[in-house]
Design a protein around this motif. Structure first.
Motif, PDB file in Angstrom:
ATOM      1  N   ALA A  53       0.828  -1.205   0.000  1.00 14.30           N
ATOM      2  CA  ALA A  53       0.000   0.000   0.000  1.00 14.30           C
ATOM      3  C   ALA A  53       0.864   1.257   0.000  1.00 14.30           C
ATOM      4  N   VAL A  54       1.926   1.263   0.814  1.00 14.04           N
ATOM      5  CA  VAL A  54       2.827   2.423   0.865  1.00 14.04           C
ATOM      6  C   VAL A  54       3.581   2.554  -0.455  1.00 14.04           C
ATOM      7  N   ASN A  55       4.059   1.427  -0.983  1.00 15.91           N
ATOM      8  CA  ASN A  55       4.785   1.458  -2.249  1.00 15.91           C
ATOM      9  C   ASN A  55       3.912   1.969  -3.388  1.00 15.91           C
ATOM     10  N   GLU A  56       2.659   1.526  -3.420  1.00 16.63           N
ATOM     11  CA  GLU A  56       1.759   1.974  -4.486  1.00 16.63           C
ATOM     12  C   GLU A  56       1.471   3.471  -4.380  1.00 16.63           C
ATOM     13  N   ALA A  57       1.339   3.959  -3.157  1.00 18.36           N
ATOM     14  CA  ALA A  57       1.109   5.397  -2.978  1.00 18.36           C
ATOM     15  C   ALA A  57       2.326   6.201  -3.448  1.00 18.36           C
ATOM     16  N   THR A  58       3.524   5.717  -3.106  1.00 21.95           N
ATOM     17  CA  THR A  58       4.747   6.383  -3.559  1.00 21.95           C
ATOM     18  C   THR A  58       4.870   6.304  -5.072  1.00 21.95           C
ATOM     19  N   PHE A  59       4.552   5.132  -5.611  1.00 22.42           N
ATOM     20  CA  PHE A  59       4.618   4.939  -7.057  1.00 22.42           C
ATOM     21  C   PHE A  59       3.671   5.891  -7.776  1.00 22.42           C
ATOM     22  N   SER A  60       2.462   6.040  -7.246  1.00 20.40           N
ATOM     23  CA  SER A  60       1.485   6.927  -7.864  1.00 20.40           C
ATOM     24  C   SER A  60       1.970   8.371  -7.850  1.00 20.40           C
TER      25      SER A  60
ATOM     26  N   SER B  39       3.076  10.732 -11.158  1.00 19.79           N
ATOM     27  CA  SER B  39       2.555  12.064 -11.453  1.00 19.79           C
ATOM     28  C   SER B  39       3.691  13.040 -11.753  1.00 19.79           C
ATOM     29  N   VAL B  40       4.760  12.975 -10.952  1.00 19.73           N
ATOM     30  CA  VAL B  40       5.919  13.843 -11.179  1.00 19.73           C
ATOM     31  C   VAL B  40       6.613  13.472 -12.482  1.00 19.73           C
ATOM     32  N   ASP B  41       6.695  12.165 -12.741  1.00 22.23           N
ATOM     33  CA  ASP B  41       7.350  11.713 -13.970  1.00 22.23           C
ATOM     34  C   ASP B  41       6.589  12.179 -15.213  1.00 22.23           C
ATOM     35  N   THR B  42       5.257  12.074 -15.163  1.00 27.70           N
ATOM     36  CA  THR B  42       4.452  12.484 -16.308  1.00 27.70           C
ATOM     37  C   THR B  42       4.529  13.987 -16.537  1.00 27.70           C
ATOM     38  N   ALA B  43       4.546  14.740 -15.447  1.00 25.10           N
ATOM     39  CA  ALA B  43       4.514  16.196 -15.574  1.00 25.10           C
ATOM     40  C   ALA B  43       5.892  16.805 -15.801  1.00 25.10           C
ATOM     41  N   PHE B  44       6.964  16.160 -15.282  1.00 25.14           N
ATOM     42  CA  PHE B  44       8.266  16.831 -15.309  1.00 25.14           C
ATOM     43  C   PHE B  44       9.415  15.934 -15.769  1.00 25.14           C
TER      44      PHE B  44
ATOM     45  N   PRO C 147      11.355   7.270  -3.924  1.00 27.58           N
ATOM     46  CA  PRO C 147      11.647   8.419  -4.785  1.00 27.58           C
ATOM     47  C   PRO C 147      13.147   8.527  -5.064  1.00 27.58           C
ATOM     48  N   LEU C 148      13.500   8.956  -6.261  1.00 23.22           N
ATOM     49  CA  LEU C 148      14.877   9.139  -6.726  1.00 23.22           C
ATOM     50  C   LEU C 148      15.637   7.829  -6.930  1.00 23.22           C
ATOM     51  N   ILE C 149      15.077   6.721  -6.468  1.00 20.15           N
ATOM     52  CA  ILE C 149      15.738   5.428  -6.638  1.00 20.15           C
ATOM     53  C   ILE C 149      14.904   4.518  -7.511  1.00 20.15           C
ATOM     54  N   GLY C 150      13.610   4.512  -7.266  1.00 20.67           N
ATOM     55  CA  GLY C 150      12.732   3.658  -8.038  1.00 20.67           C
ATOM     56  C   GLY C 150      12.582   2.288  -7.410  1.00 20.67           C
ATOM     57  N   PRO C 151      12.404   1.243  -8.213  1.00 20.88           N
ATOM     58  CA  PRO C 151      12.217  -0.103  -7.661  1.00 20.88           C
ATOM     59  C   PRO C 151      13.510  -0.639  -7.072  1.00 20.88           C
ATOM     60  N   THR C 152      13.408  -1.254  -5.907  1.00 20.35           N
ATOM     61  CA  THR C 152      14.564  -1.834  -5.247  1.00 20.35           C
ATOM     62  C   THR C 152      14.074  -2.806  -4.185  1.00 20.35           C
ATOM     63  N   THR C 153      15.003  -3.391  -3.448  1.00 20.56           N
ATOM     64  CA  THR C 153      14.685  -4.243  -2.297  1.00 20.56           C
ATOM     65  C   THR C 153      15.600  -3.839  -1.151  1.00 20.56           C
ATOM     66  N   VAL C 154      15.350  -4.382   0.019  1.00 20.95           N
ATOM     67  CA  VAL C 154      16.193  -4.052   1.168  1.00 20.95           C
ATOM     68  C   VAL C 154      17.638  -4.469   0.894  1.00 20.95           C
TER      69      VAL C 154
ATOM     70  N   VAL D 161      16.778  -2.145 -16.694  1.00 24.03           N
ATOM     71  CA  VAL D 161      15.830  -1.908 -15.610  1.00 24.03           C
ATOM     72  C   VAL D 161      16.218  -0.603 -14.954  1.00 24.03           C
ATOM     73  N   PRO D 162      15.452   0.439 -15.139  1.00 25.68           N
ATOM     74  CA  PRO D 162      15.864   1.749 -14.632  1.00 25.68           C
ATOM     75  C   PRO D 162      15.874   1.789 -13.128  1.00 25.68           C
ATOM     76  N   THR D 163      16.947   2.354 -12.570  1.00 25.77           N
ATOM     77  CA  THR D 163      16.999   2.566 -11.137  1.00 25.77           C
ATOM     78  C   THR D 163      16.493   3.948 -10.767  1.00 25.77           C
ATOM     79  N   ALA D 164      16.373   4.818 -11.765  1.00 23.42           N
ATOM     80  CA  ALA D 164      15.776   6.131 -11.537  1.00 23.42           C
ATOM     81  C   ALA D 164      14.275   5.980 -11.438  1.00 23.42           C
ATOM     82  N   PRO D 165      13.572   6.973 -10.927  1.00 25.42           N
ATOM     83  CA  PRO D 165      12.106   6.882 -10.845  1.00 25.42           C
ATOM     84  C   PRO D 165      11.502   6.576 -12.176  1.00 25.42           C
ATOM     85  N   ALA D 166      10.593   5.584 -12.178  1.00 29.03           N
ATOM     86  CA  ALA D 166       9.968   5.143 -13.435  1.00 29.03           C
ATOM     87  C   ALA D 166       8.588   5.708 -13.537  1.00 29.03           C
TER      88      ALA D 166
END
Length: 298
Positions: free
Chosen positions: A82-89, A93-98, A197-204, A293-298
């Motif tokens: 749930a937290v990841n999806e909220a961050t992803f969303s 939005s930032v990715d689409t706009a900027f 944010p600024l990292i994108g998908p990752t794991t611990v 696989v981008p490490t930057a925000p997707a």
């Protein structure tokens, strides 16, 4: 012969009014009762009784209208979904706009040889980290090849701007590696999936490995890698380049039949596992390139 006299008829006995009145079951005498009893009475329509709603019936109807829906459990590898999806969303939005438009402007403004040179330069700076991790994985042959790549590209390749080592006669392909790969190679599980944010998908595991990798050059070499300006500039340029190179891949994931968040998550986890399996020799396929696989925000 004498005719016999007719027998006297007994006189009708009068009912005791007091006894009639005292009996609840005997109705009072009515002059018209005899006539009314002899005349047929018309059937009287009895209205249908209204349905009786008991509390039990209401409770049953209320229970019948209640639908219990179980909350879906999060993926075992993504316990904070749930937290990841909220961050992803928010990042989307930032990715689409900027970020996306700026990255595509960067791609269209700079010729491909220039962007390739910048990418090769930063990749060449990672070769010492790749070298150290091949040693940790007890792969001296791969470590020697990585050292050869770094030497050739740093000299003949003009500080790594040109990837000469991958061409003949050297034929030394680039192999991404890092502490996260080493941990996975020795069986450390990826841990919970994260989208930051600024990292994108990752794991611990990958986040910890990335943090240690970033300390190698500042601690081992010093300046300019300890300069915040260099660090911020390198982060911006690499993030824009990774985002521009991954645009087509991200578009396919976004337009695919699968949920965009889950598609990106599964793609990242599967790719990372494929790279670690390749290190173990479980698959003969070459691990995907790092910017697949981008490490930057997707």
């Amino acid at each position: 012969m004498l005719a016999s006299a007719p027998a006297e008829m007994p006189a009708p006995q009068q009912a005791n009014p007091s006894s009639v009145a005292s009996s609840p079951e005997t109705p009072a005498s009515d002059p018209d009762s005899t006539d009314s009893a002899q005349q047929p009475t018309a059937p009287t329509a009895v209205p249908d009784a209204a349905p009786q709603h008991t509390p039990t019936d209401g409770a049953q109807q209320e229970q019948a209208g209640i639908v219990v829906t179980a909350k879906p459990r999060p993926d075992p590898g993504d316990p904070v979904e749930a937290v990841n999806e909220a961050t992803f969303s928010a990042v989307q939005s930032v990715d689409t706009a900027f970020v996306g438009p700026v990255a595509m402007t960067y791609k269209s403004a700079l010729p491909n040889p220039v962007r390739s040179g910048v990418r090769n330069f930063f990749n060449n700076l990672q070769e010492p980290i790749v070298f150290l991790n091949f040693l940790l994985q007890l792969k001296p042959g791969k470590a020697a090849e990585t050292l050869g790549r770094f030497t050739v590209n740093s000299t003949v390749g003009v500080a790594g701007l040109v990837d000469i080592a991958k061409k003949k006669p050297f034929s030394l392909p680039r192999r991404p590696n890092g502490l996260a790969y080493t941990l996975g190679y020795y069986g450390v599980k990826p841990g919970p999936y994260l989208f930051l944010p600024l990292i994108g998908p990752t794991t611990v595991r990958d986040l910890f490995g990335r943090w240690v990798d970033l300390l190698v050059l500042p601690v081992g070499v010093g300046k300019p890698f300890t300069d915040p300006i260099y660090g911020a500039s390198a982060l911006v340029v690499r993030s824009l380049d990774d985002r521009a190179e991954a645009d087509e891949r991200l578009r396919k994931l976004r337009e695919g039949p699968k949920d965009h968040y889950k598609a990106l998550r599964d793609d990242y986890l599967e790719t990372r596992q494929a790279e670690i399996d390749a290190l173990r020799g479980l698959k003969k396929t070459q691990p995907p390139a790092e910017n697949d696989v981008p490490t930057a925000p997707a």
